[in-house]
Design a protein around this motif. Structure first.
Motif, PDB file in Angstrom:
ATOM      1  N   ALA A  73      58.718  67.631  32.931  1.00  0.00           N
ATOM      2  CA  ALA A  73      57.827  66.377  32.874  1.00  0.00           C
ATOM      3  C   ALA A  73      57.199  65.995  34.235  1.00  0.00           C
ATOM      4  CB  ALA A  73      58.473  65.224  32.094  1.00  0.00           C
ATOM      5  N   ILE A  74      56.398  65.369  34.419  1.00  0.00           N
ATOM      6  CA  ILE A  74      55.682  65.060  35.682  1.00  0.00           C
ATOM      7  C   ILE A  74      56.478  63.681  36.106  1.00  0.00           C
ATOM      8  CG2 ILE A  74      54.049  63.313  34.911  1.00  0.00           C
ATOM      9  CD1 ILE A  74      53.554  65.920  37.762  1.00  0.00           C
ATOM     10  N   GLU A  75      57.341  63.046  35.052  1.00  0.00           N
ATOM     11  CA  GLU A  75      58.099  61.913  35.427  1.00  0.00           C
ATOM     12  C   GLU A  75      59.254  62.517  36.527  1.00  0.00           C
ATOM     13  OE1 GLU A  75      56.922  62.334  32.530  1.00  0.00           O
ATOM     14  OE2 GLU A  75      55.859  60.776  32.203  1.00  0.00           O
ATOM     15  N   THR A  76      59.683  63.558  36.521  1.00  0.00           N
ATOM     16  CA  THR A  76      60.626  63.967  37.291  1.00  0.00           C
ATOM     17  C   THR A  76      60.075  64.087  38.777  1.00  0.00           C
ATOM     18  OG1 THR A  76      61.669  65.275  35.401  1.00  0.00           O
ATOM     19  CG2 THR A  76      62.370  65.733  37.771  1.00  0.00           C
ATOM     20  N   LEU A  77      59.018  64.547  38.874  1.00  0.00           N
ATOM     21  CA  LEU A  77      58.450  64.511  40.309  1.00  0.00           C
ATOM     22  C   LEU A  77      58.357  63.131  40.658  1.00  0.00           C
ATOM     23  CD1 LEU A  77      56.850  66.193  42.614  1.00  0.00           C
ATOM     24  CD2 LEU A  77      54.749  66.151  41.256  1.00  0.00           C
ATOM     25  N   LEU A  78      57.517  62.241  39.925  1.00  0.00           N
ATOM     26  CA  LEU A  78      57.641  60.821  40.516  1.00  0.00           C
ATOM     27  C   LEU A  78      58.760  60.403  41.110  1.00  0.00           C
ATOM     28  CD1 LEU A  78      55.075  59.623  37.756  1.00  0.00           C
ATOM     29  CD2 LEU A  78      54.614  60.593  40.067  1.00  0.00           C
ATOM     30  N   GLU A  79      59.999  60.537  40.174  1.00  0.00           N
ATOM     31  CA  GLU A  79      61.249  60.058  40.516  1.00  0.00           C
ATOM     32  C   GLU A  79      61.486  60.598  41.846  1.00  0.00           C
ATOM     33  OE1 GLU A  79      63.927  60.528  37.183  1.00  0.00           O
ATOM     34  OE2 GLU A  79      62.538  59.247  35.871  1.00  0.00           O
ATOM     35  N   LEU A  80      61.518  61.988  41.887  1.00  0.00           N
ATOM     36  CA  LEU A  80      61.951  62.753  43.102  1.00  0.00           C
ATOM     37  C   LEU A  80      60.960  62.097  44.428  1.00  0.00           C
ATOM     38  CD1 LEU A  80      63.615  64.883  44.502  1.00  0.00           C
ATOM     39  CD2 LEU A  80      61.719  66.402  43.772  1.00  0.00           C
ATOM     40  N   LEU A  81      59.834  61.789  44.142  1.00  0.00           N
ATOM     41  CA  LEU A  81      59.074  61.219  45.428  1.00  0.00           C
ATOM     42  C   LEU A  81      59.584  59.930  45.669  1.00  0.00           C
ATOM     43  CD1 LEU A  81      55.622  62.512  44.333  1.00  0.00           C
ATOM     44  CD2 LEU A  81      57.046  63.392  46.129  1.00  0.00           C
ATOM     45  N   ASP A  82      60.148  59.169  44.765  1.00  0.00           N
ATOM     46  CA  ASP A  82      60.540  57.781  45.193  1.00  0.00           C
ATOM     47  C   ASP A  82      61.695  57.713  45.817  1.00  0.00           C
ATOM     48  OD1 ASP A  82      58.381  56.566  43.778  1.00  0.00           O
ATOM     49  OD2 ASP A  82      59.461  56.545  41.896  1.00  0.00           O
ATOM     50  N   ALA A  83      62.493  58.723  45.525  1.00  0.00           N
ATOM     51  CA  ALA A  83      63.829  58.901  46.189  1.00  0.00           C
ATOM     52  C   ALA A  83      64.099  59.836  47.237  1.00  0.00           C
ATOM     53  CB  ALA A  83      64.822  59.382  45.026  1.00  0.00           C
ATOM     54  N   LEU A  84      62.846  60.435  47.531  1.00  0.00           N
ATOM     55  CA  LEU A  84      63.091  61.725  48.693  1.00  0.00           C
ATOM     56  C   LEU A  84      63.397  61.185  49.949  1.00  0.00           C
ATOM     57  CD1 LEU A  84      62.641  64.596  48.634  1.00  0.00           C
ATOM     58  CD2 LEU A  84      60.252  64.164  49.445  1.00  0.00           C
ATOM     59  N   SER A  85      62.969  59.851  50.534  1.00  0.00           N
ATOM     60  CA  SER A  85      63.672  59.517  51.693  1.00  0.00           C
ATOM     61  C   SER A  85      64.908  59.016  51.777  1.00  0.00           C
ATOM     62  CB  SER A  85      62.722  58.437  52.341  1.00  0.00           C
ATOM     63  OG  SER A  85      62.911  57.249  51.326  1.00  0.00           O
ATOM     64  N   ARG A  86      65.577  58.981  50.545  1.00  0.00           N
ATOM     65  CA  ARG A  86      66.889  58.608  50.448  1.00  0.00           C
ATOM     66  C   ARG A  86      68.200  59.901  50.246  1.00  0.00           C
ATOM     67  NH1 ARG A  86      64.474  54.937  47.261  1.00  0.00           N
ATOM     68  NH2 ARG A  86      65.474  55.937  45.222  1.00  0.00           N
ATOM     69  N   LEU A  87      67.499  60.787  50.011  1.00  0.00           N
ATOM     70  CA  LEU A  87      68.319  62.301  49.618  1.00  0.00           C
ATOM     71  C   LEU A  87      69.202  62.419  50.854  1.00  0.00           C
ATOM     72  CD1 LEU A  87      66.143  64.313  47.455  1.00  0.00           C
ATOM     73  CD2 LEU A  87      67.752  62.867  46.676  1.00  0.00           C
ATOM     74  N   ASP A  88      70.432  62.718  50.530  1.00  0.00           N
ATOM     75  CA  ASP A  88      71.285  63.402  51.594  1.00  0.00           C
ATOM     76  C   ASP A  88      70.862  65.043  51.854  1.00  0.00           C
ATOM     77  OD1 ASP A  88      73.948  64.969  52.032  1.00  0.00           O
ATOM     78  OD2 ASP A  88      73.960  62.900  52.578  1.00  0.00           O
ATOM     79  N   ALA A  89      71.148  65.437  53.302  1.00  0.00           N
ATOM     80  CA  ALA A  89      71.002  66.547  53.440  1.00  0.00           C
ATOM     81  C   ALA A  89      71.425  67.770  52.725  1.00  0.00           C
ATOM     82  CB  ALA A  89      71.295  67.034  55.153  1.00  0.00           C
ATOM     83  N   VAL A  90      72.310  67.312  51.962  1.00  0.00           N
ATOM     84  CA  VAL A  90      73.099  68.495  51.065  1.00  0.00           C
ATOM     85  C   VAL A  90      72.278  68.837  49.910  1.00  0.00           C
ATOM     86  CG1 VAL A  90      75.189  68.957  49.534  1.00  0.00           C
ATOM     87  CG2 VAL A  90      75.421  67.772  52.046  1.00  0.00           C
ATOM     88  N   LEU A  91      71.720  67.863  49.541  1.00  0.00           N
ATOM     89  CA  LEU A  91      70.794  67.836  48.395  1.00  0.00           C
ATOM     90  C   LEU A  91      69.318  68.416  48.740  1.00  0.00           C
ATOM     91  CD1 LEU A  91      71.494  64.444  46.599  1.00  0.00           C
ATOM     92  CD2 LEU A  91      72.260  66.671  46.046  1.00  0.00           C
ATOM     93  N   ARG A  92      68.923  68.633  49.870  1.00  0.00           N
ATOM     94  CA  ARG A  92      67.519  69.013  50.195  1.00  0.00           C
ATOM     95  C   ARG A  92      67.306  70.338  49.732  1.00  0.00           C
ATOM     96  NH1 ARG A  92      63.950  68.269  54.090  1.00  0.00           N
ATOM     97  NH2 ARG A  92      62.774  70.135  55.043  1.00  0.00           N
TER      98      ARG A  92
END
Length: 236
Positions: A73-92
């Motif tokens: 679903a496109i909602e997953t992409l929206l949630e990812l974009l909202d949290a992308l700046s807070r992601l840890d380098a391990v999750l990159r």
């Protein structure tokens, strides 16, 4: 590439990794355990270590596939974009894998869901040199459908700016192809927003308003049903 196609490729890679791990274990067993040479333990340890690394790598990829099972679903992409700046380098790596799978799903109908902050995140993915080239290309393709004026200006700068490296030339070429289509969609959305807008409140002196006060004139002259005596006096 859809999430389903990406998942199939990951399953194929997992099978190959598993086969390579089994081969390393078999070689280590046959060449090390069953041999009586002085270097047999080192030989076995080497191939068992290779097998362990392959199994670890396969386990990591399997976790990534399991995380992607609900990502259609496109909602997953929206949630990812909202949290992308807070992601840890391990999750990159996982974030990049999700972006590669989900960015191609964006189309015109998703434009209302892309807030300015999400569009700004896509622009940052596009202009950041540390982002892989394929992800930058996919971000530009998504912006073709959802970009605002700021993102359009950024893509226009890429299309008309200098290009020294091979990646920059590829980005400039893609931006030149995307820009006309992007501007056409942006103008269409702007025209729709101009034509369809909330109606203003009616002025105080409106045509239809409740009457103030009572009727003007003498009550005796107003039309009313005649009584029986009046009807007899008039010969009715």
């Amino acid at each position: 590439m859809s999430v389903r196609v990406w998942r199939r490729r990951e399953y194929a890679r997992l099978i190959c990794i598993g086969m390579a791990a089994c081969a390393a274990i078999a070689i280590g067993w046959a060449g090390g355990i069953s041999s009586s040479g002085p270097d047999a333990p080192w030989f076995a340890a080497l191939f068992f270590a290779v097998a362990a690394l392959l199994i670890l790598h396969g386990t990591t990829r399997m976790r990534r596939v399991m995380r992607m099972r609900g990502a259609d679903a496109i909602e997953t992409l929206l949630e990812l974009l909202d949290a992308l700046s807070r992601l840890d380098a391990v999750l990159r790596p996982d974030a990049l894998a999700l972006l590669r799978a989900l960015l191609p799903l964006v189309d015109d109908c998703d434009a209302p869901d892309f807030t300015p902050s999400r569009i700004r995140t896509l622009v940052l993915l596009l202009i950041t040199e540390g982002t892989p080239l394929d992800v930058r290309m996919l971000a530009m393709s998504a912006l073709r459908y959802v970009a605002d004026e700021t993102a359009a200006a950024q893509i226009g700068a890429l299309a008309n700016g200098p290009a020294q490296t091979r990646d920059e030339r590829a980005l400039r070429q893609r931006a030149s192809r995307c820009l006309p289509d992007l501007l056409k969609r942006l103008n269409a959305r702007r025209s729709a927003g101009t034509l369809v807008r909330p109606a203003e409140a009616p002025p105080d002196a409106s045509l239809l308003r409740p009457a103030e006060g009572g009727p003007v004139g003498e009550q005796a002259l107003l039309l009313r049903p005649a009584s029986n005596s009046e009807q007899n006096n008039h010969g009715l």
